[in-house]
Write an enzyme that holds these catalytic residues in place. Structure first.
Site, PDB file in Angstrom:
ATOM      1  N   PHE A  11     -85.763  38.598  -4.305  1.00 45.83           N
ATOM      2  CA  PHE A  11     -86.085  37.449  -3.441  1.00 45.83           C
ATOM      3  C   PHE A  11     -84.818  36.667  -3.039  1.00 45.83           C
ATOM      4  CE2 PHE A  11     -87.439  32.807  -3.885  1.00 45.83           C
ATOM      5  CZ  PHE A  11     -87.738  32.662  -2.539  1.00 45.83           C
ATOM      6  N   ASP A  32     -78.747  47.354  -6.843  1.00 47.69           N
ATOM      7  CA  ASP A  32     -80.091  46.927  -7.286  1.00 47.69           C
ATOM      8  C   ASP A  32     -80.793  48.109  -7.955  1.00 47.69           C
ATOM      9  OD1 ASP A  32     -82.213  44.465  -6.082  1.00 47.69           O
ATOM     10  OD2 ASP A  32     -82.978  46.167  -7.233  1.00 47.69           O
ATOM     11  N   THR A 124     -80.518  29.138 -13.828  1.00 52.12           N
ATOM     12  CA  THR A 124     -81.754  28.382 -13.621  1.00 52.12           C
ATOM     13  C   THR A 124     -81.749  27.035 -14.360  1.00 52.12           C
ATOM     14  OG1 THR A 124     -84.113  28.416 -14.190  1.00 52.12           O
ATOM     15  CG2 THR A 124     -82.698  29.785 -15.532  1.00 52.12           C
ATOM     16  N   ASP A 125     -82.504  26.077 -13.823  1.00 52.10           N
ATOM     17  CA  ASP A 125     -82.651  24.782 -14.518  1.00 52.10           C
ATOM     18  C   ASP A 125     -83.445  24.922 -15.818  1.00 52.10           C
ATOM     19  OD1 ASP A 125     -85.205  25.191 -13.450  1.00 52.10           O
ATOM     20  OD2 ASP A 125     -85.293  23.282 -12.362  1.00 52.10           O
ATOM     21  N   GLU A 126     -84.118  26.063 -15.997  1.00 47.82           N
ATOM     22  CA  GLU A 126     -84.951  26.228 -17.205  1.00 47.82           C
ATOM     23  C   GLU A 126     -84.117  26.286 -18.480  1.00 47.82           C
ATOM     24  OE1 GLU A 126     -88.222  28.826 -17.130  1.00 47.82           O
ATOM     25  OE2 GLU A 126     -88.711  28.375 -15.056  1.00 47.82           O
ATOM     26  N   TYR A 148     -87.675  34.041 -21.345  1.00 40.02           N
ATOM     27  CA  TYR A 148     -86.929  34.105 -20.085  1.00 40.02           C
ATOM     28  C   TYR A 148     -85.759  33.123 -20.096  1.00 40.02           C
ATOM     29  CZ  TYR A 148     -85.585  32.669 -15.397  1.00 40.02           C
ATOM     30  OH  TYR A 148     -84.844  32.309 -14.304  1.00 40.02           O
ATOM     31  N   LYS A 152     -81.656  33.739 -20.099  1.00 42.64           N
ATOM     32  CA  LYS A 152     -80.740  33.218 -19.067  1.00 42.64           C
ATOM     33  C   LYS A 152     -79.660  32.332 -19.710  1.00 42.64           C
ATOM     34  CE  LYS A 152     -80.789  33.711 -15.120  1.00 42.64           C
ATOM     35  NZ  LYS A 152     -80.114  34.780 -14.346  1.00 42.64           N
ATOM     36  N   ARG A 271    -100.131  28.107 -19.984  1.00 40.21           N
ATOM     37  CA  ARG A 271     -99.072  29.050 -20.401  1.00 40.21           C
ATOM     38  C   ARG A 271     -98.557  28.608 -21.780  1.00 40.21           C
ATOM     39  NH1 ARG A 271     -94.089  29.004 -16.266  1.00 40.21           N
ATOM     40  NH2 ARG A 271     -95.194  30.699 -15.248  1.00 40.21           N
ATOM     41  N   GLY A 273     -96.228  27.393 -24.545  1.00 40.80           N
ATOM     42  CA  GLY A 273     -94.901  26.760 -24.506  1.00 40.80           C
ATOM     43  C   GLY A 273     -94.523  26.249 -23.119  1.00 40.80           C
TER      44      GLY A 273
HETATM   45  O1  DAU Z   1     -87.013  26.461 -12.346  1.00 41.07           O
HETATM   46  C1  DAU Z   1     -86.429  27.652 -11.891  1.00 41.07           C
HETATM   47  C2  DAU Z   1     -87.334  28.771 -12.304  1.00 41.07           C
HETATM   48  O2  DAU Z   1     -88.510  28.644 -11.520  1.00 41.07           O
HETATM   49  C3  DAU Z   1     -86.733  30.157 -12.128  1.00 41.07           C
HETATM   50  O3  DAU Z   1     -85.640  30.288 -12.968  1.00 41.07           O
HETATM   51  C4  DAU Z   1     -87.766  31.212 -12.505  1.00 41.07           C
HETATM   52  O4  DAU Z   1     -87.247  32.497 -12.287  1.00 41.07           O
HETATM   53  C5  DAU Z   1     -89.000  31.016 -11.673  1.00 41.07           C
HETATM   54  O5  DAU Z   1     -89.993  31.933 -12.075  1.00 41.07           O
HETATM   55  C6  DAU Z   1     -89.513  29.586 -11.788  1.00 41.07           C
HETATM   56  O6  DAU Z   1     -90.098  29.345 -13.096  1.00 41.07           O
HETATM   57  P1  DAU Z   1     -91.497  28.598 -13.266  1.00 41.07           P
HETATM   58  O7  DAU Z   1     -92.107  29.038 -14.531  1.00 41.07           O
HETATM   59  O8  DAU Z   1     -91.360  27.144 -13.035  1.00 41.07           O
HETATM   60  O9  DAU Z   1     -92.233  29.213 -11.964  1.00 41.07           O
HETATM   61  P2  DAU Z   1     -93.707  29.757 -11.715  1.00 41.07           P
HETATM   62  O10 DAU Z   1     -93.785  30.070 -10.265  1.00 41.07           O
HETATM   63  O11 DAU Z   1     -94.100  30.803 -12.668  1.00 41.07           O
HETATM   64  O12 DAU Z   1     -94.588  28.469 -12.012  1.00 41.07           O
HETATM   65  C7  DAU Z   1     -94.397  27.230 -11.359  1.00 41.07           C
HETATM   66  C8  DAU Z   1     -95.350  26.230 -11.992  1.00 41.07           C
HETATM   67  O13 DAU Z   1     -96.694  26.618 -11.670  1.00 41.07           O
HETATM   68  C9  DAU Z   1     -95.276  26.207 -13.504  1.00 41.07           C
HETATM   69  O14 DAU Z   1     -95.497  24.882 -13.976  1.00 41.07           O
HETATM   70  C10 DAU Z   1     -96.432  27.100 -13.929  1.00 41.07           C
HETATM   71  C11 DAU Z   1     -97.467  26.863 -12.842  1.00 41.07           C
HETATM   72  N1  DAU Z   1     -98.344  28.041 -12.580  1.00 41.07           N
HETATM   73  C12 DAU Z   1     -97.733  29.232 -12.317  1.00 41.07           C
HETATM   74  C13 DAU Z   1     -98.478  30.365 -12.096  1.00 41.07           C
HETATM   75  C14 DAU Z   1     -97.825  31.699 -11.820  1.00 41.07           C
HETATM   76  C15 DAU Z   1     -99.717  27.913 -12.605  1.00 41.07           C
HETATM   77  O15 DAU Z   1    -100.274  26.812 -12.821  1.00 41.07           O
HETATM   78  N2  DAU Z   1    -100.473  29.036 -12.384  1.00 41.07           N
HETATM   79  C16 DAU Z   1     -99.917  30.265 -12.153  1.00 41.07           C
HETATM   80  O16 DAU Z   1    -100.665  31.244 -11.975  1.00 41.07           O
END
Ligand code: DAU
Length: 340
Positions: A11, A32, A124-126, A148, A152, A271, A273
């Site tokens: 991406f 890649d 990442t900010d994580e 994850y 990182k 999720r 943690g």
């Molecule tokens: O903060 C940067 C990070 O953002 C990147 O380093 C990661 O690679 C990227 O995956 C992302 O991490 P998150 O865990 O924040 O992203 P995600 O899209 O998985 O989830 C965003 C928010 O939405 C998080 O609070 C979890 C919530 N979520 C996510 C999914 C997939 C839901 O509520 N339902 C879901 O099905």
């Protein structure tokens, strides 16, 4: 500059490769491994470009990495190759340690040996962990909480040790939640948009009040390029969009854009943690001349439109390996709802 982008079919990587090639000053090699979230269709518009080469290979493979660096006389490396999805890291942590720590280590060492002039680690900010109040600066202690983010963080520390130990000119960018076209639909925004288009439930974790800072992928790529050319070796740069929003609010906004009912939102088991909030102080990067340019409401609207108009990009993805993953992660959750 002759630049190696790893993970350039993913991406962020594919947006970056296209951006670098839009200036005739650079040649780009894309290394890649083409794992599940990579997609060469993301690069269709630059296929055959005279300043672009694609090599299929893994950053863990020392032989491939050293040969690419030598054959193409690489001057700058941007490491976008990574396992990136938190939920998958909970299901399979080993692959994250392998790519994000070991792979980063292999790439770094080969780049040092090849005499590369600039090495940028896309992070990442994580790595700062959940930030209940205030915002993280680059000097804050790392406190990753998922396999994850821990992987990182390991990669970041390894990269930074090469400046301390060898004066190898490394830099790290720590991006906030990046969104935009071509994002694999496991992530929150593309998953919810594509589910909503198909009138499928949107599985919102816990109370949906977690907060993320949303950053348009075009802005993140501009920041990465800016740091590669203007950043100081040995330094970390936080990159945020300045768009902190609750997940529930973003979900509702996407449904509004698609004119779909809010009843599609399904609160499901959280999720494990789950980090409540990320927030970064990005003044250091502003001081060297970068700031985000895409307002969140416009970026989100354009992204929703992109997925609405590009079903031929995401439908094949959602019908393949993804289906099994979706069943494993969401099947029980969606049946049981939030009390499960
Ligand atoms: O903060 C940067 C990070 O953002 C990147 O380093 C990661 O690679 C990227 O995956 C992302 O991490 P998150 O865990 O924040 O992203 P995600 O899209 O998985 O989830 C965003 C928010 O939405 C998080 O609070 C979890 C919530 N979520 C996510 C999914 C997939 C839901 O509520 N339902 C879901 O099905």
């Amino acid at each position: 500059m002759r630049i190696l982008v790893t993970g350039g079919a993913g991406f962020i990587g594919s947006h970056l490769v296209r951006r670098l090639l839009s200036s005739s000053q650079h040649t780009v090699v894309n290394l890649d491994a083409l794992r599940y979230s990579a997609n060469l269709a993301n690069l269709a518009t630059i296929e055959g470009h005279p300043q672009y080469t694609f090599v299929q290979g893994d950053i863990c493979d020392q032989h491939v990495v050293s040969s690419v660096l030598q054959v193409h006389q690489v001057e700058g490396v941007i490491n976008c190759a990574a396992e990136t999805h938190v939920d998958r890291s909970i299901l399979d942590p080993g692959s994250f340690a392998r790519t994000d720590v070991v792979g980063t280590g292999v790439l770094l060492e080969e780049a040092r040996r090849a005499g590369v002039q600039r090495f940028l680690q896309v992070s990442t900010d994580e790595v700062y962990g959940s930030v209940e109040t205030g915002s993280s600066t680059e000097e804050d202690q790392l406190a990753p909480r998922s396999p994850y983010s821990a992987s990182k963080a390991g990669g970041d520390l390894l990269v930074l040790s090469y400046w301390t130990t060898y004066r190898f000119p490394v830099m790290v960018t720590r991006g906030s939640n990046t969104y935009g076209p071509n994002q694999y639909p496991e992530k929150f925004i593309p998953l919810f948009v594509t589910n909503a288009i198909d009138d499928q439930p949107l599985p919102l974790y816990g109370d949906g009040r977690q907060r993320r800072d949303w950053l348009a992928v075009q802005d993140y790529c501009a920041a990465i390029a800016h740091v590669l050319f203007h950043g100081e070796p040995g330094q970390v740069y936080n990159v945020g969009g300045g768009n902190e929003r609750e997940n529930l609010v973003v979900a509702q906004q996407m449904l509004d854009y698609l004119e779909k009912p809010k009843s599609l939102i399904r609160f499901v088991q959280d999720r494990p943690g789950h980090d409540r909030r990320y927030a970064m102080d990005c003044s250091k990067l502003r001081r060297i001349g970068w700031q985000p340019s895409i307002p969140f409401e416009q970026g989100l609207h354009d992204t929703v439109e992109w997925y609405r108009l590009n079903t031929s990009w995401w439908r094949p993805i959602k019908s393949g390996e993804f289906r099994e993953y979706y069943k494993q992660l969401y099947g029980k959750r969606l049946k049981e709802g939030v009390t499960g």
